[in-house]
Design an enzyme around this catalytic site. Structure first.
Site, PDB file in Angstrom:
ATOM      1  N   LYS A   1       0.862  -1.174   0.000  1.00  0.00           N
ATOM      2  CA  LYS A   1       0.000   0.000   0.000  1.00  0.00           C
ATOM      3  C   LYS A   1       0.904   1.232   0.000  1.00  0.00           C
ATOM      4  O   LYS A   1       1.754   1.390   0.888  1.00  0.00           O
ATOM      5  CB  LYS A   1      -0.890   0.018   1.239  1.00  0.00           C
TER       6      LYS A   1
ATOM      7  N   ASP B   1      -0.470  -0.574  -4.540  1.00  0.00           N
ATOM      8  CA  ASP B   1      -1.846  -0.088  -4.521  1.00  0.00           C
ATOM      9  C   ASP B   1      -1.838   1.335  -3.993  1.00  0.00           C
ATOM     10  O   ASP B   1      -1.512   1.574  -2.834  1.00  0.00           O
ATOM     11  CB  ASP B   1      -2.711  -0.986  -3.633  1.00  0.00           C
TER      12      ASP B   1
ATOM     13  N   GLU C   1      -2.499  -0.545  -8.618  1.00  0.00           N
ATOM     14  CA  GLU C   1      -3.944  -0.428  -8.478  1.00  0.00           C
ATOM     15  C   GLU C   1      -4.329   1.039  -8.290  1.00  0.00           C
ATOM     16  O   GLU C   1      -3.718   1.749  -7.488  1.00  0.00           O
ATOM     17  CB  GLU C   1      -4.434  -1.214  -7.253  1.00  0.00           C
TER      18      GLU C   1
ATOM     19  N   ASP D   1      -9.844  -0.786  -9.230  1.00  0.00           N
ATOM     20  CA  ASP D   1     -10.460  -1.319  -8.016  1.00  0.00           C
ATOM     21  C   ASP D   1     -11.622  -0.409  -7.617  1.00  0.00           C
ATOM     22  O   ASP D   1     -12.776  -0.660  -7.958  1.00  0.00           O
ATOM     23  CB  ASP D   1      -9.410  -1.415  -6.910  1.00  0.00           C
TER      24      ASP D   1
ATOM     25  N   LYS E   1     -13.889  -7.462  -5.556  1.00  0.00           N
ATOM     26  CA  LYS E   1     -14.266  -7.789  -4.190  1.00  0.00           C
ATOM     27  C   LYS E   1     -15.789  -7.967  -4.179  1.00  0.00           C
ATOM     28  O   LYS E   1     -16.519  -6.993  -4.404  1.00  0.00           O
ATOM     29  CB  LYS E   1     -13.870  -6.660  -3.235  1.00  0.00           C
TER      30      LYS E   1
END
Length: 339
Positions: A147, A177, A203, A228, A255
């Site tokens: 991240k 991400d 991402e 995403d 997700k």
């Protein structure tokens, strides 16, 4: 048929940092569907300020949908398109009621095969992130996702450089991400800097909703881009196709709790596949109830083609998680066979 709803708060072992903020606890709603002979369990877990169905009267709306299922004995999928976390919880509970622990009959669900997963490194200070990277590599992960977007960008590049000094791209796959952290006018330059570290993908480099700008980045950046947050709230099949046709990303990341439940994820995968766009599945910080369902869905979606690492390594995040027969062995998630 009767459906009981239990609200529960889970607590993170350590703060989970993203560019949108830090999570210390997680609110979920567990559903228990009973037909008098068996019980099925599912999980509804909207993410605050992110899920399209993160609404003030969440529990009230969920109860209404559960009442409808009790009366009809089935889910009204079209009515629930804009409530993905609720839909996912009901889909899981109904499947569990009908099929038992094995939601889908796959080698993974039978405990015969693992699913490759990435090791997730949350945001933190430079030293914290470096330590977490080392832990993931020591645990045997050969795909690590970082991240980024919270600390100084130059320091994040230094972290990536340190990994690449020790491990080439054939030894360790790196994903990052950004959670939409980059301003558009800086994004292409930052993607060019990131590309020197042979990353698998990034991402959501810029905030969602900028279809034209994202399309330009996907066209011009020397780095593969995965969507995403961009997919959240895009629940109509025609809109899904339009979004992917305009932006043309390399990948989409799915997700179920955010992107349409099991039904919606299947739609996304089918549409993306038609366009030559890759995909993988991740959990959305659910408890083990939701993680188990996401993993079993993932194994059913991809079958023998399930070789790309998935984002399913979240089962150890909470101090008070719900026990399920899941375990991580090396860099794979397994369902443990019952003796």
């Amino acid at each position: 048929m009767r459906i009981q709803i239990e609200e529960r708060v889970l607590h993170f072992r350590q703060p989970a940092g993203t560019s949108r903020g830090v999570y210390t606890e997680r609110r979920i709603w567990l559903l228990r569907v009973s037909d008098g002979a068996a019980v099925g369990i599912g999980e509804c877990a909207p993410l605050p300020d992110l899920s399209c169905d993160d609404i003030p009267n969440y529990a009230e709306v969920l109860r209404r949908f559960c009442d409808g299922v009790e009366q009809m004995g089935a889910i009204d999928y079209e009515a629930m398109r804009d409530y993905p976390s609720m839909l996912f919880g009901l889909e899981t509970a109904m499947l569990n009621l009908q099929s038992g622990e094995r939601l889908f009959d796959t080698p993974f669900s039978r405990g015969e095969q693992g699913i490759p997963i990435n090791g997730l490194v949350w945001m933190g200070t430079f030293d914290e992130m470096q330590q977490r990277i080392e832990q993931k590599l020591e645990q045997g992960f050969r795909c690590v996702k970082l991240k980024i977007g919270a600390i100084d960008f130059a320091r994040e590049l230094e972290l990536l450089e340190r990994i690449r000094q020790r491990f080439g791209p054939r030894e360790v796959q790196l994903r990052v991400d950004a959670n939409g952290a980059f301003p558009y006018d800086e994004a292409l330059y930052k993607l060019e800097l990131l590309s020197q570290y042979a990353l698998h993908s990034i991402e959501q480099p810029i905030k969602a909703g900028q279809w034209g700008n994202m399309a330009e980045l996907c066209r011009d950046a020397p780095l593969r881009i995965a969507l995403d947050e961009e997919l959240i709230g895009v629940n109509d099949p025609g809109q899904k196709r339009q979004l992917l046709n305009i932006i043309r990303p390399a990948y989409i990341i799915l997700k179920p709790s955010l992107h349409g439940g099991m039904m919606g994820v299947r739609e996304w995968v089918d549409i993306a596949s038609d366009m030559g766009i890759g995909s993988w599945v991740t959990s959305a910080l659910e408890s083990n109830v939701g993680l188990n369902a996401v993993a079993q869905l993932c194994s059913a979606l991809y079958g023998d083609a399930l070789t790309m690492p998935q984002g399913l390594g979240t089962g150890q995040l909470f101090t008070d998680n719900i026990p399920m027969p899941l375990e991580i062995r090396g860099d794979q998630l397994w369902i443990t066979k019952r003796s």
